[in-house]
Design an enzyme around this catalytic site. Structure first.
Site, PDB file in Angstrom:
ATOM      1  N   GLU A  36       0.883  -1.236   0.019  1.00 31.13           N
ATOM      2  CA  GLU A  36      -0.224  -0.017  -0.014  1.00 31.13           C
ATOM      3  C   GLU A  36       0.708   1.368   0.074  1.00 31.13           C
ATOM      4  O   GLU A  36       2.021   1.315   0.680  1.00 31.13           O
ATOM      5  CB  GLU A  36      -0.944   0.009   1.288  1.00 31.13           C
ATOM      6  CG  GLU A  36      -1.748   1.065   1.481  1.00 31.13           C
ATOM      7  CD  GLU A  36      -2.461   1.076   3.084  1.00 31.13           C
ATOM      8  OE1 GLU A  36      -3.346   1.915   3.021  1.00 31.13           O
ATOM      9  OE2 GLU A  36      -1.958   0.433   3.754  1.00 31.13           O
ATOM     10  N   LYS A 105      -9.514   2.274  -1.613  1.00 35.90           N
ATOM     11  CA  LYS A 105      -9.864   1.570  -0.281  1.00 35.90           C
ATOM     12  C   LYS A 105     -11.167   1.963   0.183  1.00 35.90           C
ATOM     13  O   LYS A 105     -11.458   3.077   0.148  1.00 35.90           O
ATOM     14  CB  LYS A 105      -8.566   1.905   0.684  1.00 35.90           C
ATOM     15  CG  LYS A 105      -8.605   1.176   1.888  1.00 35.90           C
ATOM     16  CD  LYS A 105      -7.308   1.923   2.620  1.00 35.90           C
ATOM     17  CE  LYS A 105      -7.213   1.259   3.910  1.00 35.90           C
ATOM     18  NZ  LYS A 105      -5.925   1.662   4.682  1.00 35.90           N
ATOM     19  N   CYS A 142      -5.213  -3.378   3.193  1.00 32.96           N
ATOM     20  CA  CYS A 142      -4.663  -2.988   4.516  1.00 32.96           C
ATOM     21  C   CYS A 142      -5.910  -3.475   5.503  1.00 32.96           C
ATOM     22  O   CYS A 142      -6.241  -4.300   5.751  1.00 32.96           O
ATOM     23  CB  CYS A 142      -4.086  -1.619   4.656  1.00 32.96           C
ATOM     24  SG  CYS A 142      -3.083  -1.445   6.292  1.00 32.96           S
TER      25      CYS A 142
END
Length: 251
Positions: A36, A105, A142
Site C-alpha cells: 500500500e 480503499k 490493509c
C-alpha cells in the site's frame, strides 16, 4: 500462477519510489504485489498527503504499467489518487499489465488512534476483481482485511485469490492480528491470500502467502524481503472438496 510479493519500504520522494518500483519488479512472475502507498509513504501520522495525489494515468500508474510491460507481468501497487475533494484523495491500488484496475480503499483506518478519514476519502463499496493467469483475483487494502464480509463478497463474486497490499502500522498485538486475519480470510473463504506489507520498524512487515486451507506458503520477517509462491486453481478446488464451508452456508 507465479506470484511475487515485494516487501520494500516506500520513501517520501515519489520519483525515487517510481524508479525503485521498476528496479524491484522481477522477471518470471505472473503477478507482482507491492505494498500500500508505494507511490509515496504516508509520512508522519496525520500528514497531509493531498499534494502527492495523482491521476490513474499519472506518473506512478505509468511507471507501474511500464514495469509490467518490461517484465511481462501484472503489477499491483498503492498510490494516492486525486478525487472530487482536493484535500482528501483516495487510497488506491493500481493494477497494470495483463489486467487493469483501480481499486479505491473502502475501509479507512480510523482505529488504534489513527484517523485516516481526516486525510483520505473512502471508496464506494465494491468487489474489485481481475483475472491473472487464469485465476480470479480480488483486491483489498490493509484495514479492509479486518472486515470479513468484504472478503466473502469478493469470493461470492468469484475470487480465488485475495490480494492485500498494506502498510500495517506496528504496535502491541498488531503483528499477531495481521497474521491471524490473513490466515482467517484464507481459511473461512477457501482461497489464497497474498498479503504484502511495508517493512519495519514503522510497519510490521511479515508479508505472507497463505493457501486455501490456511497453510503458510511463504512468509517474511520485519526486514525488506521478496517472497515467491505458486498458486493453482486445482488447490482451491481440492480445498473446497475437503472443507465445503462455502457450499454449507445457511445464512
Amino acid at each position: 500462477m507465479r506470484v511475487v510479493v515485494v516487501q520494500e519500504p516506500a520513501g517520501l520522494e515519489p520519483a525515487a519510489n517510481r524508479a525503485r518500483l521498476r528496479e524491484l519488479t522481477p522477471d518470471g512472475a505472473d503477478l507482482v504485489v507491492f505494498p500500500e502507498a508505494f507511490a509515496r509513504d504516508f509520512g508522519e501520522a496525520g500528514s497531509d498527503v493531498s499534494g502527492y495525489a495523482e491521476a490513474p494515468d499519472g506518473p506512478f500508474a505509468t511507471a507501474v504499467a511500464d514495469a509490467a510491460a518490461e517484465h511481462a507481468t501484472t503489477v499491483v501497487a498503492g498510490m494516492f489518487e486525486a478525487g472530487a475533494d482536493p484535500a482528501r484523495p483516495f487510497n488506491t491500488l493500481v493494477v497494470r499489465g495483463a489486467a487493469h484496475a483501480d481499486y479505491r480503499k473502502v475501509h479507512l483506518y480510523d482505529s488504534f488512534g489513527y484517523r485516516e478519514s481526516d486525510r483520505l476519502t473512502a471508496g464506494e463499496p465494491t468487489t474489485a476483481l481481475v483475472e491473472v493467469a487464469g485465476l480470479q483475483v480480488g483486491l483489498m487494502t490493509c484495514y479492509d482485511l479486518r472486515f470479513p464480509e468484504m472478503g466473502r463478497a469478493l469470493v461470492d463474486a468469484g475470487a480465488e485469490v485475495l490480494v492485500v497490499p498494506s502498510a500495517w502500522v506496528a504496535g502491541p498485538r498488531k503483528a499477531d492480528h495481521w497474521r491471524t486475519l490473513v490466515r482467517a480470510r484464507a481459511i473461512e473463504n477457501t482461497v489464497y491470500v497474498v498479503a504484502a506489507g511495508q517493512p519495519g520498524p514503522r510497519y510490521t512487515g511479515r508479508s505472507l502467502v497463505v493457501d486455501p486451507l490456511g497453510d503458510v506458503l511463504a512468509e517474511a520477517g520485519e526486514e525488506p524481503a521478496v517472497l515467491r509462491a505458486e498458486l493453482s486453481r486445482d488447490v482451491v478446488a481440492e480445498a473446497r472438496r475437503t472443507n465445503p464451508s462455502l457450499a454449507n452456508r445457511r445464512l
